[in-house]
Design a protein around this motif. Structure first.
Motif, short mmCIF file in Angstrom:
data_model
loop_
_atom_site.label_atom_id
_atom_site.label_comp_id
_atom_site.label_asym_id
_atom_site.label_seq_id
_atom_site.Cartn_x
_atom_site.Cartn_y
_atom_site.Cartn_z
N VAL A 29 0.85 -1.18 0.00
CA VAL A 29 0.00 0.00 0.00
C VAL A 29 0.89 1.24 0.00
O VAL A 29 1.83 1.33 0.80
CB VAL A 29 -0.93 0.00 1.24
CG1 VAL A 29 -1.81 1.22 1.25
CG2 VAL A 29 -1.77 -1.26 1.27
N ALA A 30 0.60 2.19 -0.89
CA ALA A 30 1.42 3.39 -1.02
C ALA A 30 1.53 4.13 0.31
O ALA A 30 2.62 4.48 0.75
CB ALA A 30 0.86 4.31 -2.10
N GLU A 31 0.41 4.39 0.99
CA GLU A 31 0.39 5.08 2.28
C GLU A 31 -0.58 4.35 3.20
O GLU A 31 -1.72 4.09 2.81
CB GLU A 31 -0.04 6.53 2.12
CG GLU A 31 0.94 7.35 1.31
CD GLU A 31 0.52 8.81 1.20
OE1 GLU A 31 -0.69 9.11 1.30
OE2 GLU A 31 1.40 9.65 1.02
N LEU A 32 -0.12 4.07 4.40
CA LEU A 32 -0.93 3.28 5.32
C LEU A 32 -0.72 3.76 6.75
O LEU A 32 0.39 4.13 7.13
CB LEU A 32 -0.52 1.81 5.21
CG LEU A 32 -1.34 0.84 6.03
CD1 LEU A 32 -1.92 -0.22 5.11
CD2 LEU A 32 -0.47 0.19 7.06
N HIS A 33 -1.79 3.79 7.52
CA HIS A 33 -1.72 4.09 8.95
C HIS A 33 -2.42 2.96 9.69
O HIS A 33 -3.53 2.58 9.36
CB HIS A 33 -2.41 5.43 9.26
CG HIS A 33 -2.56 5.69 10.71
ND1 HIS A 33 -1.50 5.91 11.55
CD2 HIS A 33 -3.66 5.75 11.50
CE1 HIS A 33 -1.93 6.10 12.78
NE2 HIS A 33 -3.24 6.01 12.77
N ARG A 34 -1.75 2.43 10.70
CA ARG A 34 -2.33 1.37 11.53
C ARG A 34 -2.71 1.95 12.87
O ARG A 34 -1.99 2.77 13.43
CB ARG A 34 -1.34 0.24 11.75
CG ARG A 34 -0.94 -0.51 10.52
CD ARG A 34 -0.01 -1.67 10.88
NE ARG A 34 0.75 -2.14 9.74
CZ ARG A 34 0.32 -3.05 8.89
NH1 ARG A 34 -0.85 -3.59 9.04
NH2 ARG A 34 1.08 -3.43 7.88
N SER A 35 -3.82 1.47 13.41
CA SER A 35 -4.28 1.91 14.71
C SER A 35 -4.57 0.67 15.56
O SER A 35 -5.35 -0.18 15.17
CB SER A 35 -5.56 2.74 14.54
OG SER A 35 -6.09 3.10 15.79
N GLY A 36 -3.89 0.58 16.71
CA GLY A 36 -4.10 -0.56 17.60
C GLY A 36 -3.44 -1.82 17.07
O GLY A 36 -2.50 -1.77 16.31
N GLY A 37 -3.95 -2.95 17.49
CA GLY A 37 -3.42 -4.23 17.04
C GLY A 37 -2.37 -4.80 17.99
O GLY A 37 -2.06 -4.23 19.02
N SER A 84 -1.94 3.95 -4.19
CA SER A 84 -1.99 2.70 -4.95
C SER A 84 -1.82 1.48 -4.04
O SER A 84 -1.18 1.56 -3.00
CB SER A 84 -0.92 2.69 -6.04
OG SER A 84 0.36 2.75 -5.47
N VAL A 85 -2.44 0.40 -4.46
CA VAL A 85 -2.32 -0.89 -3.78
C VAL A 85 -1.81 -1.86 -4.84
O VAL A 85 -2.45 -2.06 -5.87
CB VAL A 85 -3.67 -1.38 -3.22
CG1 VAL A 85 -3.52 -2.73 -2.56
CG2 VAL A 85 -4.26 -0.35 -2.26
N ARG A 86 -0.63 -2.44 -4.59
CA ARG A 86 -0.01 -3.32 -5.58
C ARG A 86 0.09 -4.75 -5.05
O ARG A 86 0.23 -4.98 -3.86
CB ARG A 86 1.41 -2.83 -5.90
CG ARG A 86 1.47 -1.47 -6.44
CD ARG A 86 2.89 -1.08 -6.84
NE ARG A 86 3.91 -1.44 -5.88
CZ ARG A 86 4.48 -0.61 -5.01
NH1 ARG A 86 4.10 0.64 -4.97
NH2 ARG A 86 5.42 -1.02 -4.19
N ASP A 89 0.73 -10.34 -8.39
CA ASP A 89 -0.09 -11.21 -9.25
C ASP A 89 -1.26 -10.48 -9.91
O ASP A 89 -1.96 -11.08 -10.72
CB ASP A 89 -0.65 -12.37 -8.43
CG ASP A 89 0.44 -13.32 -7.96
OD1 ASP A 89 1.55 -13.29 -8.54
OD2 ASP A 89 0.19 -14.08 -7.01
N THR A 90 -1.50 -9.21 -9.57
CA THR A 90 -2.67 -8.51 -10.11
C THR A 90 -2.30 -7.09 -10.52
O THR A 90 -1.21 -6.60 -10.24
CB THR A 90 -3.81 -8.43 -9.06
OG1 THR A 90 -3.33 -7.75 -7.90
CG2 THR A 90 -4.30 -9.81 -8.68
N ARG A 91 -3.25 -6.41 -11.14
CA ARG A 91 -3.04 -5.02 -11.54
C ARG A 91 -3.08 -4.11 -10.33
O ARG A 91 -3.60 -4.45 -9.28
CB ARG A 91 -4.15 -4.59 -12.50
CG ARG A 91 -4.05 -5.27 -13.83
CD ARG A 91 -5.05 -4.77 -14.83
NE ARG A 91 -6.00 -3.80 -14.31
CZ ARG A 91 -7.10 -3.45 -14.91
NH1 ARG A 91 -7.42 -4.01 -16.03
NH2 ARG A 91 -7.91 -2.57 -14.40
N ARG A 92 -2.57 -2.90 -10.52
CA ARG A 92 -2.55 -1.89 -9.46
C ARG A 92 -3.94 -1.30 -9.29
O ARG A 92 -4.65 -1.03 -10.25
CB ARG A 92 -1.56 -0.80 -9.86
CG ARG A 92 -1.41 0.30 -8.85
CD ARG A 92 -0.37 1.28 -9.31
NE ARG A 92 0.92 0.62 -9.32
CZ ARG A 92 2.07 1.24 -9.19
NH1 ARG A 92 2.10 2.54 -9.06
NH2 ARG A 92 3.19 0.58 -9.21
#
Length: 102
Positions: A29-37, A84-86, A89-92
């Motif tokens: 993922v081009a830009e990602l923020h995680r919360s918790g976990g 973008s999400v790459r 095996d698949t397209r962007r």
């Protein structure tokens, strides 16, 4: 689900971050923020991850385990993605606004 009003400190945004449901090849993922976990240690033998105590026990019980290519990840986090999400095996794909998963 889009969350256009979401504001995240730039320092907390992870770039080209791998995400997966466990076991498969991750998406980037081009830009990602995680919360918790929960922080876990993953490698090819444990794709769903081990907790810190399980990881330490595995290293103590098996001398070659330290060479298994461990990486620290977060499991069961709230995830907000943008850009973008790459996948090899698949397209962007593209998220145009912040999107929440989970």
């Amino acid at each position: 689900m889009p969350v256009p009003e979401l504001r995240v400190d730039e320092k907390l945004i992870l770039r080209n971050e791998p995400i997966s449901r466990g076991g498969g090849k991750p998406h980037l993922v081009a830009e990602l923020h995680r919360s918790g976990g929960e922080k876990v240690w993953v490698c090819s033998r444990f794709p769903n991850g081990l907790t810190e105590s399980e990881y330490k026990r595995t290293l103590a019980d098996n001398r070659v385990a330290k060479r298994w290519g461990w990486q620290q990840r977060v499991r069961n986090a709230g995830v907000f993605a943008r850009g973008s999400v790459r996948h090899r095996d698949t397209r962007r794909s593209r998220c145009t606004v912040g999107t929440r998963s989970g």
